[in-house]
Design an enzyme around this catalytic site. Sequence first.
Site, mmCIF file in Angstrom:
data_model
loop_
_atom_site.group_PDB
_atom_site.id
_atom_site.type_symbol
_atom_site.label_atom_id
_atom_site.label_comp_id
_atom_site.label_asym_id
_atom_site.label_seq_id
_atom_site.Cartn_x
_atom_site.Cartn_y
_atom_site.Cartn_z
ATOM 1 N N ASP A 82 -27.810 8.825 -7.783
ATOM 2 C CA ASP A 82 -26.832 9.033 -6.771
ATOM 3 C C ASP A 82 -25.162 9.152 -7.473
ATOM 4 O O ASP A 82 -25.205 9.018 -8.661
ATOM 5 C CB ASP A 82 -26.615 7.963 -5.488
ATOM 6 C CG ASP A 82 -26.280 6.608 -6.340
ATOM 7 O OD1 ASP A 82 -26.802 6.130 -7.230
ATOM 8 O OD2 ASP A 82 -25.380 5.779 -5.651
ATOM 9 N N GLU A 144 -26.902 3.108 -6.327
ATOM 10 C CA GLU A 144 -26.278 2.222 -7.201
ATOM 11 C C GLU A 144 -24.675 2.334 -6.815
ATOM 12 O O GLU A 144 -23.864 1.451 -6.916
ATOM 13 C CB GLU A 144 -26.412 2.747 -8.885
ATOM 14 C CG GLU A 144 -26.031 1.709 -9.829
ATOM 15 C CD GLU A 144 -24.266 1.968 -10.132
ATOM 16 O OE1 GLU A 144 -23.847 1.011 -10.821
ATOM 17 O OE2 GLU A 144 -23.915 2.960 -9.641
#
Length: 383
Positions: A82, A144
Amino acid sequence: MPHHLPTLVEMLEGLISTPSISSVSPEFDQSNRPVIELLGSWLSDLGFSVEILPLASQPHKANLIATRGSGPSGLVLAGHTDTVPYDEGRWQHDPFSLTEDGGRFYGLGTSDMKGFFALVLQAALKFRDTPLAQPLVVLATADEESSMDGAKALVSMGRPQARYAVIGEPTGMVPVNAHKGILMEAIHVIGRSGHSSDPALGRSALEGMHRVVAEILSWRSELQGRHRDPAFKVPMPTLNLGHIHGGDNPNRICAECELHIDLRPLPGMSLEELRRDLRERVTHALVDSELKVEVRSLIDGTEPMHTPLESDLVRACEGLTGHRAEAAAYCTEGPYLNALGMDTVILGPGDIACAHQPDEYMPTANVRPMVGMLEKLIERFCV
Ligand SMILES: [Zn+2]
């Protein structure tokens, strides 16, 4: 039939043009599945067995574990799929299309950190036909930058298992073996409102908070007296009073007051103990006050990370980079991989200073040396 595997630059293009923003604000949040599927198809072509593991908490997002070889040791090359959201209009380059310009690959996620996977695949390609004595695992996580749900899901399933892990966050190719943890807590003091002309009519939460703040500051001094680590630029745990709000009017006794603090513990300090101590300290500060106090966590928090300098992986990364391992000021998924039993080093191309910024880039000059280091790590720990 193995089909044509894209080149490194084609992979970078594919990863950057596949948006995968994660955010605690739902209007920005996106699935990481398209990135996971892209990586999964390339990794299967390279002979890895690929598992895509949807998150129970957010089934439209997933972790990926790709494995070649087996054995009790092995190396995990890890990263998050991400990115953070981007500032529309502040980019000179398209955040979602790879642009090579002036010795830099521009794009959202080039250095933090989808770009790392293209380098990992390039390094793995060299060993496509080499039997591995220990497993090589490529780990790609979800979320994350927001909830850390991907890393948490891995810890709860106890996977992957390996002896060593490298997380390719942008460290300017300097190995990082330690970072602080983070906690954010809210302390809410509840009293009773009343007319300011007669203190007996109420219980001032604001005056109670005054005691709480004094107690927290003396707790901070004690923590800083007990814990020091010269590896860190700020060598002690920090505690910041970042936000306070209480009351509404000068002529009313303040009924409620809330304080938000940020705490950055050093390796060796446990979040659970800190939360317990904080609760005890603030409760004690108000014990004879007729005020109520509640403490709640604003975020789940991240444990500090620490991998001993004597670890073979730290030594190997120091040897390859020519830099001593350092302690960092930011948080990563490292403590989760530590919790899975892996010696973990953070080491990747690009600079942390340009991550989370408009015109994020990876220097093109980082690509070859970083791929070379990954090849040597695979050779050392898997072949
Ligand atoms: Zn990152």
